[in-house]
Design a protein around this motif. Structure first.
Motif, PDB file in Angstrom:
ATOM      1  N   ARG A 189     -35.326  -9.327-121.138  1.00  0.00           N
ATOM      2  CA  ARG A 189     -36.113  -9.798-122.017  1.00  0.00           C
ATOM      3  C   ARG A 189     -36.164 -11.232-122.001  1.00  0.00           C
ATOM      4  N   ARG A 190     -35.004 -11.814-121.566  1.00  0.00           N
ATOM      5  CA  ARG A 190     -34.748 -13.134-121.586  1.00  0.00           C
ATOM      6  C   ARG A 190     -35.308 -13.607-120.388  1.00  0.00           C
ATOM      7  N   TYR A 191     -35.515 -12.888-119.231  1.00  0.00           N
ATOM      8  CA  TYR A 191     -36.157 -13.375-117.946  1.00  0.00           C
ATOM      9  C   TYR A 191     -37.789 -13.346-118.357  1.00  0.00           C
ATOM     10  N   ARG A 192     -38.074 -12.466-119.324  1.00  0.00           N
ATOM     11  CA  ARG A 192     -39.602 -12.633-119.437  1.00  0.00           C
ATOM     12  C   ARG A 192     -39.867 -13.819-120.348  1.00  0.00           C
ATOM     13  N   HIS A 193     -39.144 -13.979-121.427  1.00  0.00           N
ATOM     14  CA  HIS A 193     -39.473 -15.319-122.105  1.00  0.00           C
ATOM     15  C   HIS A 193     -39.210 -16.645-121.305  1.00  0.00           C
ATOM     16  N   ARG A 194     -38.405 -16.761-120.290  1.00  0.00           N
ATOM     17  CA  ARG A 194     -38.468 -17.839-119.560  1.00  0.00           C
ATOM     18  C   ARG A 194     -39.186 -17.922-118.385  1.00  0.00           C
ATOM     19  N   LEU A 227     -37.302  -4.508-120.690  1.00  0.00           N
ATOM     20  CA  LEU A 227     -36.657  -4.019-122.147  1.00  0.00           C
ATOM     21  C   LEU A 227     -35.357  -4.768-122.331  1.00  0.00           C
ATOM     22  N   PRO A 228     -34.950  -5.296-123.668  1.00  0.00           N
ATOM     23  CA  PRO A 228     -33.728  -6.159-123.716  1.00  0.00           C
ATOM     24  C   PRO A 228     -32.722  -5.211-123.774  1.00  0.00           C
ATOM     25  N   HIS A 229     -31.708  -5.521-123.266  1.00  0.00           N
ATOM     26  CA  HIS A 229     -30.381  -4.771-123.164  1.00  0.00           C
ATOM     27  C   HIS A 229     -29.390  -5.590-123.015  1.00  0.00           C
ATOM     28  N   SER A 230     -29.127  -6.710-123.926  1.00  0.00           N
ATOM     29  CA  SER A 230     -28.060  -7.533-123.957  1.00  0.00           C
ATOM     30  C   SER A 230     -26.694  -7.118-124.434  1.00  0.00           C
ATOM     31  N   GLY A 231     -26.741  -5.812-125.145  1.00  0.00           N
ATOM     32  CA  GLY A 231     -25.387  -5.456-125.888  1.00  0.00           C
ATOM     33  C   GLY A 231     -25.289  -6.211-126.996  1.00  0.00           C
ATOM     34  N   THR A 239     -25.549 -16.396-128.399  1.00  0.00           N
ATOM     35  CA  THR A 239     -25.357 -17.568-127.681  1.00  0.00           C
ATOM     36  C   THR A 239     -26.723 -17.847-126.778  1.00  0.00           C
ATOM     37  N   CYS A 240     -27.574 -16.870-126.994  1.00  0.00           N
ATOM     38  CA  CYS A 240     -28.861 -16.911-126.048  1.00  0.00           C
ATOM     39  C   CYS A 240     -29.723 -17.897-126.725  1.00  0.00           C
ATOM     40  N   PRO A 241     -30.247 -18.942-125.886  1.00  0.00           N
ATOM     41  CA  PRO A 241     -31.307 -19.812-126.426  1.00  0.00           C
ATOM     42  C   PRO A 241     -32.628 -19.285-126.867  1.00  0.00           C
TER      43      PRO A 241
HETATM   44  S1  SF4 Z   1     -31.637 -12.812-128.054  1.00  0.00           S
HETATM   45 FE1  SF4 Z   1     -30.659 -11.124-126.922  1.00  0.00          FE
HETATM   46  S2  SF4 Z   1     -32.261  -9.508-126.483  1.00  0.00           S
HETATM   47 FE2  SF4 Z   1     -33.195 -11.583-126.864  1.00  0.00          FE
HETATM   48  S3  SF4 Z   1     -33.478 -12.352-124.765  1.00  0.00           S
HETATM   49 FE3  SF4 Z   1     -31.458 -13.166-125.588  1.00  0.00          FE
HETATM   50  S4  SF4 Z   1     -29.923 -11.656-124.970  1.00  0.00           S
HETATM   51 FE4  SF4 Z   1     -31.903 -10.919-124.794  1.00  0.00          FE
END
Ligand code: SF4
Length: 267
Positions: A16-21, A218-222, A232-234
Motif C-alpha cells: 500500500r505504501r508503494y501505491r501511495h508513493r 493490499l496493505p500488509h504492514s504488520g 513510523t510510516c509517513p
Molecule cells: S501506514 Fe501501514 S498500512 Fe499504511 S502504507 Fe504505511 S505501512 Fe502500509
C-alpha cells in the motif's frame, strides 16, 4: 519501465505504501534533518576523494538547510551536526582505509540491468574502490547510533548490499558507517555475497515486479506491538484518512493524477 532498489524495497515493506508513493504521487516532505545532513555529508565525501576541501563542501551544502524548519533528532542542532560531520571527515581521513581510483568514474556509479525486454533495473552505487586494499563495492551511511555487528555474518543479509552485488556481480561489499554520537566513530563493515543470494535476489525482483504490474497493493504492514511499521510510516495519514497527518508529512507530486510519470525513476 525502470525499477530501482528503493521501489522494490518500498513494495516489500508494504504494497500500500508503494501505491501511495509511486502510483498516487505522494512524497514525504524533506524536513528530516538527518536525511538532509546525510546528503550534504555524501557531497563532502565525494569532494574528499576528488582531493578538494571536504569540510568546506560540507559547510556549504549543510548551510543550504540552515534556518529551515527541520525536524532534528533528539538533542541535535544544526551546529552540532556540522561539528560532528567535520570530526567524522577528519577521522575518515586519518584512518586512510578506503581508496577510490578515478573518483569521477567510481563514485555514484550508475549500473543498469535488463530484466526483460520491457523492464530495466537501475542502481547508483556510492563507490567502487578498495577497503584495506581489497576491491569491493562501498556504501556510505550516516547515522546517530552504531550499526549492529552481531551475530557474525549479519551484514550479508542486508538487502541493499545483496541488491547491489546482484546488479554489479561484485561479491565483496562493504558499508562505511559514519556514526554521529558524542565521540564520533567510523565503522568499516565488510562481507561477501554468495552466488545463491544474487540468484535469489533476481527472483525476488522478478516476482515483485510481477505483483506490482498485477496491481496487488493490499496493505500488509504488520500491526503488532512494538514493531508496528505503521507508527513510523509517513503515509499513515492516508491510511487513516487523517488530513492533518497528510498535510504535516506529505506533498503530492504535481500532475501525479495522470500517472504519466510512472516511467520516471525516483529514489
Ligand atoms: S501506514 Fe501501514 S498500512 Fe499504511 S502504507 Fe504505511 S505501512 Fe502500509
Amino acid at each position: 519501465m525502470r525499477y530501482s532498489y528503493t521501489q522494490i524495497s518500498q513494495y516489500l515493506t508494504c504494497p500500500r505504501r508503494y501505491r501511495h508513493r509511486y502510483l498516487d504521487g505522494w512524497r514525504e516532505k524533506d524536513t528530516r534533518a538527518a536525511m538532509l545532513f546525510g546528503r550534504a555529508f555524501e557531497s563532502a565525501l565525494a569532494a574528499f576523494f576528488r582531493r578538494e576541501d571536504s569540510a568546506a563542501v560540507l559547510f556549504r551544502e549543510w548551510s543550504g538547510c540552515r534556518g529551515q524548519d527541520l525536524q532534528y533528532p533528539k538533542g541535535d542542532t544544526w551546529d552540532r551536526m556540522l561539528q560532528q560531520g567535520i570530526q567524522l571527515l577528519e577521522r575518515f581521513c586519518q584512518d586512510g582505509r578506503v581508496r577510490i581510483r578515478q573518483p569521477q568514474r567510481n563514485l555514484q556509479v550508475k549500473v543498469t540491468r535488463s530484466i526483460s525486454p520491457n523492464h530495466e533495473f537501475v542502481a547508483y552505487i556510492d563507490a567502487i574502490g578498495y577497503l584495506d586494499g581489497r576491491h569491493c563495492l562501498l556504501e556510505w551511511k550516516t547515522t546517530s547510533s552504531r550499526y549492529p555487528e552481531e551475530p557474525e555474518g549479519l551484514l550479508a543479509l542486508d538487502p541493499q548490499l545483496v541488491c547491489y552485488s546482484w546488479i554489479t556481480g561484485i561479491a565483496e561489499v562493504a558499508q562505511v558507517v559514519f556514526v554521529r554520537k558524542r565521540l564520533v566513530e567510523v565503522q568499516y563493515l565488510r562481507t561477501s555475497i554468495t552466488d545463491g543470494q544474487r540468484q535469489e535476489f533476481g527472483q525476488l525482483v522478478e516476482d515483485t515486479i510481477h505483483r506490482i504490474e498485477s496491481a496487488q497493493f493490499l496493505p500488509h504492514s504488520g500491526i503488532r506491538f512494538p514493531q508496528n511499521p505503521c507508527s513510523t510510516c509517513p503515509y499513515i495519514g492516508l491510511c487513516l484518512g487523517r488530513r492533518d497527518l497528510v498535510d504535516a508529512a506529505l506533498v503530492r507530486r504535481p500532475g501525479a493524477e495522470d500517472l504519466g510519470w510512472l516511467d520516471e525513476l525516483t529514489y
